[in-house]
Design an enzyme around this catalytic site. Structure first.
Site, PDB file in Angstrom:
ATOM      1  N   ASP A 433       0.847  -1.112  -0.007  1.00  0.00           N
ATOM      2  CA  ASP A 433      -0.012  -0.227   0.414  1.00  0.00           C
ATOM      3  C   ASP A 433       0.710   1.050  -0.657  1.00  0.00           C
ATOM      4  O   ASP A 433       2.382   1.009   0.194  1.00  0.00           O
ATOM      5  CB  ASP A 433      -1.041  -0.063   1.275  1.00  0.00           C
ATOM      6  N   LYS A 434       0.551   2.327  -0.037  1.00  0.00           N
ATOM      7  CA  LYS A 434       1.534   3.290  -0.421  1.00  0.00           C
ATOM      8  C   LYS A 434       1.002   4.136   0.929  1.00  0.00           C
ATOM      9  O   LYS A 434       1.709   4.380   1.914  1.00  0.00           O
ATOM     10  CB  LYS A 434       1.229   4.324  -1.730  1.00  0.00           C
ATOM     11  N   LYS A 645      -3.032  26.630 -11.079  1.00  0.00           N
ATOM     12  CA  LYS A 645      -2.582  25.944 -10.481  1.00  0.00           C
ATOM     13  C   LYS A 645      -2.490  24.107 -11.202  1.00  0.00           C
ATOM     14  O   LYS A 645      -3.589  23.680 -11.336  1.00  0.00           O
ATOM     15  CB  LYS A 645      -1.806  25.481  -9.076  1.00  0.00           C
ATOM     16  N   ARG A 679       7.811  16.804  -5.586  1.00  0.00           N
ATOM     17  CA  ARG A 679       6.455  16.806  -6.900  1.00  0.00           C
ATOM     18  C   ARG A 679       6.374  18.632  -7.220  1.00  0.00           C
ATOM     19  O   ARG A 679       6.307  19.506  -6.100  1.00  0.00           O
ATOM     20  CB  ARG A 679       5.273  16.861  -5.210  1.00  0.00           C
TER      21      ARG A 679
END
Length: 1229
Positions: A433-434, A645, A679
């Site tokens: 899982d993350k 954005k 990111r």
């Protein structure tokens, strides 16, 4: 629960006016034709559920009798425990054999008493069943904890009272308050917000922590207080229970009108109410009908590969047992027929059927039963007892490992089942899982680019590791393994700098800044902090950048009295990090009303803040398809601005000609940020004219209020019209904070040769960013993205087209992988949930798996809990290799149970994953030690223990057969009954248990330094058929030496002082002594690591044998029989007894000693080399040799932090050679 007639103040925000996509409320009423069509379709197969709202009593009789809200995740109940648990035990082949032997022991042909056969079987089976019962009891208690939660339920007359979850029925109206879990699948009727909006956290369902917005139907908005439900009735007609989390089809019949329902009105069990004081809902699905339970899988019964292979060995030994029993029975029948008539002293004329020469066939059959029991020592029942004891003790070592103890939470590692210890050492693929497993889901604002200037001197973890490795190489102390503790754990130490000269006068400097104390903000650059940005040449652009951070969001501010500032409840952690950054830069979002957002702007630290109001005109939300978010605002001067954005590729395509001033510089910075594992988002704006906005808003309103399946696409098309001609301002770079030690752990596991898949409910962009952050993805890796095509065809045609498109993508990708010539090329497979639905179907799953196993890393996005389990099953069954699934939430339970090994993380998402798991740890980083150390040890210990067990029992059991053949197949045992009873129980049990518990080929530190040692497990080096048959052959050889050498020496030699030869008691005792010495010397040669416990057990077992002989010989002749004073008077004084013992023990073990000596000299295994280096202390005296061996002991891998750092080092060295002779990288802490 009642409010006493007082109406609670309700929040005044009507969020549906802000949201454009998720919260659109189309026409509330279906026309007559649509209503009729809907009624027909909803009455058909799969859509037959009828719910009478506020009338739960109507659902107590068929056909409307639905399950209760009671849930159970246990394997057994009171009625099924005995039959199912017995079935589990007798799945073991050896137990079946001993059950048969126990039954036969009740017959007169048995050579042993019935008690001696039944008691051990009952003990072994009973012990294992008790362990199963204890483990299931823990699951039951967890279920009871959930079933006993309380929630407000309408009892009638507008009065609400608390009920346990398990007592809730379909049709009940429930009231759920803030931060409570939803007890069942509910239809949202109203909320504390005026227009029925509520925020829901679905972490337990899909792993996402960002909040989802749900909305009620407009017709039910007036049901906003307890009293309103006094006379409320309605009917819901909807789909039957199914596992799809993201779909719902139904109608709501209220006040003689029919209203369409969709997933936006459904609140799923185990999701949590957030940022909303309360909601009212009606129960649609309860208990195991709820979608989260539909996604659950039954608790499986797991067996390790070694245990399953052990069954095959038992089959082989059972075949051998039957074979020698047949030989024995045939020999006995022939002797009876042809020999018995001549043996007058046996009185053949007065014999029973067992010895009747005229019925030799029957005699042979009876003797077959005797032989099957007599030779039963070939299949030792004590093996299972010993393995159970060893596994429990191994589990205790895992539980008490201080290096897997989390001081922050106080949680140790826990082996929740000991059946799978050795499986930990054979893992081939990890499915993780993350959210909450790999990440903390905490974003840190680290860098930004404004007007073509990069700000932020801090460095990401990737940059810091690369800098330290360069420093290590430059200082001449480079270690081939870049995973030393300092590199990972102390990479953000005190402030300071270190300058290294690399070569040719080129220097590389690492500067460390002070540690940030603000959660979500690790930015460090005095040019922007403390109001210094006003001195920058592009101050006006910087103001706009900060305003976009503060305004382009949907968060709710909450004042924190302790800190005196605002905290933010944001839909995503990225959004929260932007708001914290804006606050720290002096642009604090402080208040939101129905139509406005207020920002406190402070231009210098000495000035008082100025509160500015920005009217929100429209909000165009982020979606994975749009990859951008925009907000249209009117500032205090009346100017209309579109602030946007989004992903840089999307934003750059929408820039105007005069909006590309900073495009080149910003693009360069974005690439640098991406290489650092950050990111990124690009920020842009546009000034709108009043007339242009008014015309567009009219179109947008039409799209917003339209009806039909194309409303979403219509909205996207209209939004796209206004999100053009943008002016680029800059970009942001945030670091997704991984859990401590995650990159190191993944790197070590990759070096150990394990494949790692990530299965997450997050959108593809988030999953890709996490892939970069934990080094499953890296620059230069070729990404294969599989997604299902969207089209407007009919459902059947759309599915067919989607499958054909996906099959084409997979075929092309496979071709690309096969044609790749570069041996260092790495591929990453990324697939979304919709495409995965097609990929998992029978006709496509093999191609998908073939592509996946050829990729270095695999990331599956937007997957449901059911899909996680199906992917795990596909990998497990398709590859035939051991799989391990790890997760921390209820959405991970399915894959945890489906995998060969399930590991639960005792994190913040509750205990569901832990309760369903086989092992639990508190952080992902502990998986490294659990597998590489404990897994390696447990696998090798169990494998060696089982091989040795079969060796010693073959060596012992075949001597019984030889003696029986030697004595005319009489069924006579050469050994005393007490000897045979003590052989497995006392005299050889403790040494083999010590082997299974304490054996270490190398220390834990060496296991971590040489991760490739782990591959001995997946390759099954210590339990392959070559080694198994080798040990069996060793047992066969030892049995031949023990029997024939003992008989050959003692047979006609004088044994006592008076010249008498040895009787059967002396021969049997001598032979048994030789066995005890031979097998105990053998286990001593097998062990690599000795503690005082092993010395006591091995040599103590031999001493115990002599003490027993003395005690047994001193007992009454009624007890000891022919063995009276056997050692003190018969064997002890006879030199031949000691001579035979020495010769036989040596003869049995010299071949094994020669074999391992030859192997270590000419064909050593990895651990043999390491043992020799450690023994001669070359690791201390010859560091180069030690480092060289360490570099060899890593599986070549294309993922992990080491591979990424190496790439970064090459890149930095290339840059440094091209640039001026000084370069600086500053690290923040």
């Amino acid at each position: 629960m009642g409010r006493g007639g007082a109406r609670r103040r309700r929040e005044r925000l009507r969020w549906s006016k802000l949201y454009s996509f998720a919260c659109i409320r189309p026409s509330v009423l279906l026309d007559a034709d649509a209503a009729a069509a809907a009624a027909d379709s909803l009455g058909g197969p799969g859509f037959s559920r009828i719910v009478h709202c506020n009338q739960p009593r109507l659902h107590r009789k068929k056909p409307l009798k639905y399950p209760t809200n009671y849930i159970s995740t246990t394997k057994y109940n009171i009625l099924t425990f005995l039959p199912k648990a017995l079935f589990e035990q007798f799945r073991r082949v050896a137990n079946l054999y001993f059950l048969l032997a126990a039954i036969l022991s009740l017959t007169p042909v048995t050579p042993f008493s019935a008690v001696s056969m039944i008691a051990p079987l009952a003990f072994v089976v009973g012990l294992s069943m008790a362990k199963e019962a204890l483990e299931d009891w823990r699951r039951f208690m967890q279920d009871m904890k959930v079933n006993s939660r309380k929630v407000g339920v309408h009892k009638g007359d507008g009065q609400f009272g608390y009920k346990h979850w398990q007592k809730i029925r379909v049709g009940d109206v429930v009231k759920v308050e803030k931060d409570q879990f939803f007890p069942a699948d509910l239809l949202l009727l109203s909320s504390s917000y005026e227009d029925g909006i509520c925020y829901v956290e679905t972490m337990n369902l899909d792993g996402e922590t960002n909040l989802k917005v749900k909305r009620s139907l407009e017709i039910t908005l007036q049901l906003d207080e307890d009293e309103a439900f006094r006379d409320f009735t309605a009917t819901i007609r909807c789909e039957d229970p199914n596992p799809s989390l993201y779909t719902f089809v139904g109608n709501f019949e209220y006040e003689r009108q029919v209203y369409a329902l969709d997933p936006n009105q459904i609140l799923l069990r185990d999701s949590k109410l957030r940022n909303t004081s309360y909601v009212y809902g009606v129960v649609i699905f309860t208990g195991h009908d709820s979608k989260v339970m539909q996604n659950a899988t039954k608790s499986p019964s797991k067996r390790s590969r070694i245990e399953r292979k052990m069954d095959k060995i038992i089959y082989i030994l059972f075949t051998l047992l039957v074979l020698i029993s047949l030989i024995s029975s045939i020999g006995f029948a022939l002797k009876t027929k042809y020999g018995m008539p001549h043996w007058w002293y046996l009185q053949p004329q007065n014999t029973t059927n067992l010895f009747d020469p005229s019925k030799s066939l029957i005699s042979g059959i009876f003797h077959l039963v005797t032989a099957l029991i007599l030779y039963g020592y070939l299949i030792p029942i004590s093996l299972y007892v010993s393995i159970e004891v060893v596994k429990v003790l191994q589990a205790m070592f895992i539980n008490h490992d201080l290096l897997m103890y989390d001081e922050d939470t106080g949680n140790p590692a826990q082996a929740r089942t000991s059946n799978l210890n050795e499986e930990l050492g054979q893992v081939h693929t990890i499915l993780s899982d993350k959210t909450g497993t790999l990440t903390c889901n905490q974003m840190d604002f680290l860098k930004c680019s404004i007007a073509g200037v990069s700000y932020g001197r801090g460095s990401s973890e990737v940059e810091i590791a690369a800098a330290k490795q360069i420093a290590s190489e430059a200082s001449g102390t480079a270690d081939q393994n870049s995973n030393d503790p300092d590199l990972w754990e102390n990479n953000r130490g005190d402030s300071g700098s270190l300058e290294i000269e690399i070569e040719g006068g080129i220097t590389y400097s690492v500067e460390k800044a002070a540690k940030s104390k603000i959660k979500g903000f690790s930015f460090e650059d005095d040019r922007l902090m403390h109001g210094n940005w006003t001195k920058e040449p592009n101050a006006a652009t910087i103001i706009l950048f900060f305003r976009i951070l503060a305004l382009c969001q949907t968060a709710i501010p909450e004042f924190n009295e302790e800190t005196g500032s605002f905290n933010y409840e944001a839909e995503s952690p990225d959004e929260g990090a932007f708001l914290v950054a804006a606050r720290e830069f002096g642009f604090e979002f402080c208040k939101r009303t129905q139509s406005s957002v207020f920002i406190r702007e402070r231009y210098s630290s000495s000035e008082h803040p100025i509160e500015r109001e920005f009217k929100i005109l429209n909000l165009l939300e982020f979606s994975s398809k749009r990859k951008r978010m925009s907000v249209i605002v009117r500032d205090e001067s009346g100017q209309i601005l579109l602030l946007c954005k989004g992903a840089d590729s999307i934003i750059f395509d929408r820039l105007s000609k005069n909006g590309r001033t900073y495009e080149a510089e910003t693009s360069k910075h974005l690439n640098e940020y991406g290489e650092a594992g950050l990111r990124t988002l690009a920020l842009a704006y546009r000034v709108l004219e009043e007339s242009e906005y008014s015309a567009w808003n009219g179109e947008f309103f039409k799209a917003k209020t339209s009806i039909g399946s194309d409303r979403e696409s219509h909205l996207e098309r209209v939004s796209d019209l206004i999100e053009r001609e943008l002016i680029l301002i800059g970009a942001t770079a945030v670091e997704d904070k991984l859990q401590r030690g995650v990159p190191q752990c993944i790197d070590k596991l990759a070096q150990a040769g394990l494949k790692i898949w990530v299965l997450t409910g997050d959108k593809m962009e988030t999953a890709i960013n996490i892939g970069y952050a934990c080094s499953l993805l890296r620059q230069g890796m070729k990404q294969i993205c599989l997604s299902a095509t969207n089209n407007d065809l009919l459902a059947q045609d759309a599915k067919k087209a989607g499958k054909e498109s996906l099959l084409m993508q997979i075929t092309n990708a496979l071709q690309m992988v096969k044609l790749e010539k570069d041996p260092h090329a790495a591929f990453a497979l990324i697939i979304d949930g919709k495409a995965l639905t097609y990929a998992l179907e029978e006709d496509m799953k093999d191609q998908f798996l073939s592509l996946a196993v050829n990729c270095a890393s695999v990331i599956c996005c937007r997957v449901s809990p059911k899909q996680k389990a199906l992917v795990t099953r596909l990998v497990k069954e398709g590859t035939g290799k051991t799989t391990l699934a790890i997760g921390d939430g209820a959405n991970d339970v399915g894959m945890i149970q489906e995998a060969d090994i399930g590991v639960g993380i005792s994190g913040v998402e509750g205990m569901q994953a832990v309760m369903a798991s086989d092992f639990s740890i508190s952080q992902f980083r502990f998986l490294e030690r659990l597998l590489v150390v404990h897994g390696h040890w447990c696998y090798k210990r169990i494998a060696q223990m089982i091989c040795y067990f079969f060796y010693k029992n073959i060596a012992f059991g075949l001597t019984i057969f030889y003696f029986e053949a030697y004595t005319g197949f009489s069924g006579q045992s050469v050994y005393d009954d007490w000897y045979m009873l003590l052989f497995n129980v006392v005299l050889t049990s403790l040494p083999v248990i010590s082997l299974g518990v304490f054996e270490q080929d190398v220390s834990s530190e060496v296991c971590l330094q040489f991760p490739a040692l782990y591959q001995q497990g997946p390759k099954n080096v210590f339990f392959d058929w070559y080694r198994i048959f080798g040990w069996m052959g060793n047992g066969l050889y030892s049995s031949l030496v023990i029997f024939f050498l003992t008989i050959g020496i003692i047979y006609d030699q004088s044994f006592r002082a008076g010249g008498q030869t040895a009787d059967m008691a002396a021969v049997g005792t001598t032979m048994f002594t030789c066995i005890i010495w031979a097998v105990n010397v053998q286990i001593a040669l097998t062990m690599s690591h000795f503690t005082w416990i092993q010395h006591v057990f091995v040599w103590g077992s031999i001493i115990t044998w002599y003490l027993f002989l003395i005690a047994y010989g001193m007992s009454s002749p009624l007890i000891s029989g022919n063995n009276y004073q056997i050692l003190l008077e018969a064997l002890g004084p006879a030199p031949i007894y000691w001579f035979v013992t020495l010769v036989v023990a040596a003869a049995c073990n010299i071949p094994y000693l020669a074999h391992i000596s030859f192997q270590r000299q000419w064909n050593p295994l990895d651990h043999h080399v390491i043992q020799e280096i450690k023994y001669y202390k070359k690791d201390v005296e010859d560091q180069n040799m030690w480092k060289r061996e360490r570099s060899k002991a890593r599986q070549e891998t294309k993922i992990g932090f080491t591979a990424r750092v190496d790439a970064k080092i090459r890149q930095l060295k290339g840059k440094l050679h091209r640039k001026a002779p000084s370069s600086t990288v500053q690290t923040s802490t």
